[in-house]
Structures are given as structure tokens and as C-alpha cells.
Design a protein around this motif. Structure first.
Motif, PDB file in Angstrom:
ATOM      1  N   ARG A 144       0.847  -1.188   0.000  1.00 34.26           N
ATOM      2  CA  ARG A 144       0.000   0.000   0.000  1.00 34.26           C
ATOM      3  C   ARG A 144       0.882   1.237   0.000  1.00 34.26           C
ATOM      4  N   ASP A 145       0.451   2.270  -0.679  1.00 35.69           N
ATOM      5  CA  ASP A 145       1.221   3.510  -0.673  1.00 35.69           C
ATOM      6  C   ASP A 145       1.332   4.028   0.762  1.00 35.69           C
ATOM      7  N   GLY A 146       2.516   4.477   1.124  1.00 38.31           N
ATOM      8  CA  GLY A 146       2.687   5.004   2.470  1.00 38.31           C
ATOM      9  C   GLY A 146       4.124   4.939   2.924  1.00 38.31           C
ATOM     10  N   TYR A 147       4.316   5.171   4.216  1.00 44.81           N
ATOM     11  CA  TYR A 147       5.645   5.225   4.813  1.00 44.81           C
ATOM     12  C   TYR A 147       5.901   3.974   5.642  1.00 44.81           C
ATOM     13  N   TYR A 148       7.043   3.365   5.403  1.00 44.16           N
ATOM     14  CA  TYR A 148       7.440   2.160   6.105  1.00 44.16           C
ATOM     15  C   TYR A 148       8.783   2.404   6.803  1.00 44.16           C
ATOM     16  N   VAL A 149       9.142   1.507   7.735  1.00 40.73           N
ATOM     17  CA  VAL A 149      10.385   1.688   8.482  1.00 40.73           C
ATOM     18  C   VAL A 149      11.322   0.516   8.215  1.00 40.73           C
ATOM     19  N   LEU A 150      12.622   0.836   8.201  1.00 43.29           N
ATOM     20  CA  LEU A 150      13.648  -0.144   7.882  1.00 43.29           C
ATOM     21  C   LEU A 150      14.628  -0.274   9.047  1.00 43.29           C
ATOM     22  N   TYR A 151      14.964  -1.528   9.381  1.00 47.59           N
ATOM     23  CA  TYR A 151      15.932  -1.826  10.442  1.00 47.59           C
ATOM     24  C   TYR A 151      17.285  -2.113   9.820  1.00 47.59           C
ATOM     25  N   ASN A 152      18.348  -1.561  10.423  1.00 49.47           N
ATOM     26  CA  ASN A 152      19.716  -1.811   9.977  1.00 49.47           C
ATOM     27  C   ASN A 152      20.616  -2.018  11.190  1.00 49.47           C
ATOM     28  N   PHE A 165      11.682  -8.868  17.590  1.00 49.42           N
ATOM     29  CA  PHE A 165      11.551  -7.480  17.177  1.00 49.42           C
ATOM     30  C   PHE A 165      10.159  -6.982  17.550  1.00 49.42           C
ATOM     31  N   LYS A 166      10.112  -5.860  18.260  1.00 46.60           N
ATOM     32  CA  LYS A 166       8.848  -5.209  18.594  1.00 46.60           C
ATOM     33  C   LYS A 166       8.775  -3.874  17.859  1.00 46.60           C
ATOM     34  N   LEU A 167       7.642  -3.596  17.240  1.00 44.35           N
ATOM     35  CA  LEU A 167       7.454  -2.347  16.512  1.00 44.35           C
ATOM     36  C   LEU A 167       6.295  -1.582  17.136  1.00 44.35           C
ATOM     37  N   TYR A 168       6.545  -0.319  17.487  1.00 40.84           N
ATOM     38  CA  TYR A 168       5.552   0.528  18.137  1.00 40.84           C
ATOM     39  C   TYR A 168       5.152   1.675  17.216  1.00 40.84           C
ATOM     40  N   GLN A 169       3.882   2.032  17.269  1.00 38.46           N
ATOM     41  CA  GLN A 169       3.365   3.200  16.568  1.00 38.46           C
ATOM     42  C   GLN A 169       2.790   4.149  17.606  1.00 38.46           C
ATOM     43  N   ASN A 170       3.470   5.275  17.808  1.00 38.14           N
ATOM     44  CA  ASN A 170       3.058   6.242  18.840  1.00 38.14           C
ATOM     45  C   ASN A 170       2.923   5.568  20.201  1.00 38.14           C
ATOM     46  N   ASP A 171       3.936   4.780  20.561  1.00 32.35           N
ATOM     47  CA  ASP A 171       4.051   4.100  21.855  1.00 32.35           C
ATOM     48  C   ASP A 171       3.061   2.958  22.050  1.00 32.35           C
ATOM     49  N   THR A 172       2.337   2.570  20.995  1.00 30.87           N
ATOM     50  CA  THR A 172       1.435   1.419  21.049  1.00 30.87           C
ATOM     51  C   THR A 172       2.043   0.277  20.249  1.00 30.87           C
ATOM     52  N   LEU A 173       2.231  -0.861  20.902  1.00 40.52           N
ATOM     53  CA  LEU A 173       2.824  -2.006  20.230  1.00 40.52           C
ATOM     54  C   LEU A 173       1.919  -2.496  19.115  1.00 40.52           C
ATOM     55  N   ARG A 201       2.311  -2.859   7.256  1.00 42.96           N
ATOM     56  CA  ARG A 201       1.319  -1.805   7.486  1.00 42.96           C
ATOM     57  C   ARG A 201       2.021  -0.446   7.494  1.00 42.96           C
ATOM     58  N   PRO A 202       1.582   0.505   6.677  1.00 44.93           N
ATOM     59  CA  PRO A 202       2.279   1.790   6.597  1.00 44.93           C
ATOM     60  C   PRO A 202       2.019   2.670   7.814  1.00 44.93           C
ATOM     61  N   PHE A 203       2.945   3.580   8.047  1.00 44.90           N
ATOM     62  CA  PHE A 203       2.787   4.630   9.046  1.00 44.90           C
ATOM     63  C   PHE A 203       2.270   5.891   8.366  1.00 44.90           C
ATOM     64  N   ARG A 204       1.804   6.844   9.197  1.00 42.22           N
ATOM     65  CA  ARG A 204       1.328   8.131   8.692  1.00 42.22           C
ATOM     66  C   ARG A 204       2.340   9.218   9.025  1.00 42.22           C
ATOM     67  N   ILE A 205       2.303  10.294   8.270  1.00 39.66           N
ATOM     68  CA  ILE A 205       3.164  11.442   8.565  1.00 39.66           C
ATOM     69  C   ILE A 205       2.856  11.945   9.977  1.00 39.66           C
ATOM     70  N   ILE A 274       7.993  10.036  11.453  1.00 41.43           N
ATOM     71  CA  ILE A 274       7.735  10.009  10.010  1.00 41.43           C
ATOM     72  C   ILE A 274       7.513  11.426   9.503  1.00 41.43           C
ATOM     73  N   THR A 275       8.284  11.813   8.500  1.00 40.81           N
ATOM     74  CA  THR A 275       8.182  13.142   7.904  1.00 40.81           C
ATOM     75  C   THR A 275       8.010  13.007   6.389  1.00 40.81           C
ATOM     76  N   PRO A 276       7.415  14.029   5.727  1.00 42.59           N
ATOM     77  CA  PRO A 276       7.241  13.938   4.278  1.00 42.59           C
ATOM     78  C   PRO A 276       8.592  13.958   3.550  1.00 42.59           C
TER      79      PRO A 276
END
Length: 276
Positions: A144-152, A165-173, A201-205, A274-276
Motif C-alpha cells: 500500500r502507498d505510504g511510509y514504512y520503516v527499515l531496520y539496519n 523485534f517489537k514495533l511501536y506506533q506512537n508508543d502502542t505495540l 502496514r504503513p505509518f502516517r506522517i 515520520i516526515t514527508p
């Protein structure tokens, strides 16, 4: 006794028309024996650390698990330190000054309902996170179009490391059934792990994304894998539910069993907005 009703639908072709009928079958299920359920961990991060004690219920029972109150809990480490936990809420027990450390072993002792249980764990090493960054996807097949995060980050040399690996969105797992991510280093030992996408699942700006990598004892790795299998064991062709392993052991081998896990983990985290 617990009774549940199941419907069996059958399609019957009669006089050139398609109709359906339903048979109701009453199934008597035995009342299960309630068991102590333990959930908690100790990390290399500052405490307090929490242990939750509840009682198991029937498979189809949707009631809130009953909290186990008034239990006696202690945690001791391989360096000779011991701490008694205090109950801060019904069934919730906390440490006060104990600090977990990589390389140490820990023993949890629980005295509840006239029984004594023990669990042993250790805190394994964990790699550092090199970069955690965003990626914008547009018109990419399967995404889906949107912003994703990459681990390195690097993987430590020496086979036998296990991670979650745990991924949080605005402090919610992000905690959907398919988002329990556990891995071993069998195929990546000592290599650099780059541009790993942790979620589809994409993140929002404006979202604050945080990743945690947790080291796992080997047995806890298999516990989480078994739990993942049971959580996602749904559908027409699912296998019969099965109990997952536990490291909670009654010191009386003839006493009631317990379920759950007490685990040691080391944690490293990184955050990106997440920024534009």
C-alpha cells in the motif's frame, strides 16, 4: 459442566431447488482444572519489572482471568542478590531495586495457593541498532502507498543468538496475530542486516515509530514460536489446539502444573518520526 452448541449445515437438493438444514449438536465439555498462569520478564533496562499471576479458565470462557492475590514472589540472581516483590495491583507484583544484567541468570520463586513454583532464565547479549529509518513506497506491487520503516544493524558473531523485534506506533505495540516477529541467527550469523522491513502496514506522517530488538534465551524463542503457531491456528484446516511449553515448574512433581513464562531479555531501541 460447560455446554456449547455447534451448528452443522448441510445442503440438500430437493425437487430441483437448493435448500439448507441445520442440526444442533449439544457437546458436554469437562470443566478444566484451573492452573497458575505466569507472565513477566526481567531486562537489562532500569526496572521495576512486573510479574502477573492469574488463573486459567475454560477454553471457551471469555471472562477476565482471575488475579492471584497474596502470593509471595522473590527473584534471585547468579551474583547472590535476592529481592522480594510487592503486590502493586491485584495479581501484579513488582521489583523495587533489582537491575537485570547481561550474562546473569535469574530464578523466580512463587508461593501461591499452598504450592511453590520456580522458573529459571538468563539475559543474553544483544546487538546495537545502527540505523532505523523511513521509506516511502508508491505504486509498488504488493504494498500500500505510504511510509514504512527499515531496520539496519549488525548480527553478533557466533551461532546461537535468538531475537524478538517489537514495533511501536506512537508508543502502542503493533500486536496483530501476525506481528509477533522472532528470529534466530542460523542464516545470518555475524552478518550485517540491512534494510529489513518489519511490517507491511504503513505509518502516517507525524507518527512516532519505535523498534526494539530483544535478545531471547533459546527456550523462550521456541515458546514464542509455539505461541505464534497457536495464535494463528485458525481456519477450516487448522490443527487441534495444543499447549505451549513453560518454564514455570512446581517443586512438587505431583502438584498442579502452571503455564506461562518468566524470561530474561536485553533490549536495544531506536526511534524515528515520520516526515514527508
Amino acid at each position: 459442566m460447560l455446554a456449547r452448541f455447534f451448528s452443522l449445515a448441510a445442503l440438500v437438493l430437493t425437487l430441483g431447488t437448493l435448500a439448507s438444514c441445520t442440526d444442533v449438536v449439544q457437546v458436554e465439555l469437562p470443566e478444566p482444572e484451573s492452573q497458575l498462569a505466569v507472565e513477566g520478564n526481567i531486562t537489562d533496562q532500569p526496572g521495576p519489572y512486573e510479574i502477573r499471576l492469574t488463573r486459567t479458565g475454560a477454553y471457551f470462557d471469555d471472562k477476565t482471568p482471575l488475579a492471584v492475590r497474596g502470593a509471595e514472589l522473590t527473584i534471585s540472581d547468579s551474583q547472590g542478590a535476592t529481592e522480594i516483590l510487592r503486590e502493586t495491583a491485584p495479581g501484579v507484583y513488582q521489583t523495587s531495586s533489582l537491575r537485570g544484567r547481561i550474562g546473569n541468570q535469574y530464578t523466580l520463586t512463587i508461593k501461591a495457593d499452598g504450592q511453590e513454583y520456580r522458573a529459571a532464565t538468563e539475559i543474553k547479549r544483544v546487538p546495537e541498532i545502527d540505523r532505523f529509518e523511513q521509506q516511502h513506497k508508491v505504486n509498488e506491487p504488493g504494498w500500500r502507498d505510504g511510509y514504512y520503516v527499515l531496520y539496519n544493524g549488525p548480527e553478533l558473531p557466533g551461532v546461537g543468538d535468538y531475537y524478538r523485534f517489537k514495533l511501536y506506533q506512537n508508543d502502542t505495540l503493533r500486536n496483530n496475530p501476525d506481528e509477533l516477529i522472532v528470529r534466530d541467527d542460523a542464516l545470518v550469523d555475524g552478518k550485517y542486516i540491512g534494510d529489513v522491513e518489519l511490517s507491511d502496514r504503513p505509518f502516517r506522517i507525524g507518527d512516532r515509530a519505535r523498534v526494539e530488538i530483544l535478545s531471547l534465551p533459546k527456550d523462550y524463542f521456541f515458546f514464542l514460536n509455539e505461541m505464534f503457531t497457536q495464535i494463528n491456528n485458525v481456519g477450516m484446516f487448522s490443527s487441534p489446539p495444543a499447549n505451549v511449553r513453560t518454564n514455570i515448574v512446581n517443586v512438587n512433581p505431583n502438584g498442579p502444573k502452571a503455564v506461562g513464562y518468566f524470561a530474561g531479555t536485553a533490549v536495544r531501541s531506536a526511534t524515528v518520526t515520520i516526515t514527508p
